[in-house]
Design an enzyme around this catalytic site. Sequence first.
Site, mmCIF file in Angstrom:
data_model
loop_
_atom_site.group_PDB
_atom_site.id
_atom_site.type_symbol
_atom_site.label_atom_id
_atom_site.label_comp_id
_atom_site.label_asym_id
_atom_site.label_seq_id
_atom_site.Cartn_x
_atom_site.Cartn_y
_atom_site.Cartn_z
ATOM 1 N N HIS A 261 0.810 -1.225 0.000
ATOM 2 C CA HIS A 261 0.000 0.000 0.000
ATOM 3 C C HIS A 261 0.845 1.276 0.000
ATOM 4 C CE1 HIS A 261 -3.771 -2.366 1.185
ATOM 5 N NE2 HIS A 261 -4.079 -1.710 0.091
ATOM 6 N N HIS B 9 -4.761 -3.801 -11.692
ATOM 7 C CA HIS B 9 -5.365 -3.528 -10.390
ATOM 8 C C HIS B 9 -6.879 -3.478 -10.563
ATOM 9 C CE1 HIS B 9 -6.867 -0.606 -7.309
ATOM 10 N NE2 HIS B 9 -6.080 -1.319 -6.525
#
Length: 395
Positions: A205, A305
């Site tokens: 992240h 993604h």
Amino acid sequence: MLTVNRTRPPGPAGRITRVETLMLGTSWRDFGYVRVHTDEGLSGIGEITHPYRVGEVCALTEAIARRHLIGADPFDVEELWLRVYQGDFLRGGDMGGVALSGLDQAMYDLMGKALGVPAYRLTGGACRDDVRVYANGWYTGEREPETFAAKAKETVAKGFTALKFDPFGPGLHELERAELRRSIDLVAAVREAIGPDIDLFIEGHARFAMPTAARLVRELEPFDIGWFEEPMPWTHIERYAELRQRAAFPISGGEHFHNRYEYKQLFATNAVDIIQPDLSMAGGFTEVRKLAAIADTHGMLVAPHNSNSPLCTTVSVHAALGIPNFKILETFDGLLEPFVFDALKGTLPMEGGRIGLPTAPGLGVELVDEVFEEHPPSHRFWNMFADGWEKRNRT
């Protein structure tokens, strides 16, 4: 070139007459969609979900359409992409990238419907018979090795052959020693639970400083991971290549970039081994195909993604089928309530960790307005820097 051309005869989809947006509230996040209508009675859809600003993106999408798309031919996708990007002075960024991506998806939906063919026939055809997917969002619950191990086993039992998770809790820049050990213990427990034949990807992240990222690269090596995703903030992109040299596994990233111009430094510095453009953020079909081609010139793979709804999953499958250097596709679909699938009639089903060839014209999905009316936006905020974020707690 940035003015709607009304002198050329339109293609079989006709000309765009109206653009509307819809929002769907769920217990995790709000999903956003755009629907584009033409004077031939066709409508095409796209996903415009933003993690936190769905309402704002919907308003921007409708404004962009009024300025640049009314009267346009959906088949002029390259011109429309440029018209929106340059003509609306987007210059990249998250909200403009999401709006442009969803509108681009809708153009391909319209073209496919007008021609009676699935959208993937217009985006490179098929390089493969199906698309392999991996599960994310499965690790809800207490952040304990036993809990995560049990959840991982349950997910593999559903047919997935690859999983991804973030074991690092609310850490930012650095991890305290006890927190680092706990994170590595979670990875060890999951790897032991799923065995050696399941791919395991680790999410960072984009939040660790170089010393911590380098330590994690060493600590993760025994677990045969498929990639370490976005270990550092992109403000430190010049350090990514250095980290790659230390890693015994691939480094992946790119979900935060919204077009080839934002990707330019990533490619110039060979920052990653695997790029992760999002079909609902990185410019839709038109732009992601370009990104995949540039990645191929750098020897990089593409693993899109997709933390959005099942519509983006379906869109991503259409795109992935025609990408020669495609690796695997992300999906959060297993985290969602049944009504989400009711609202998106026709999304592609998964079987055995794979999604097969679409057969319906366009994207093959229609928005069911009645379900949207029953589930208005919740405006909830998911804070991944707070304790308990992996439980998907909302504030």
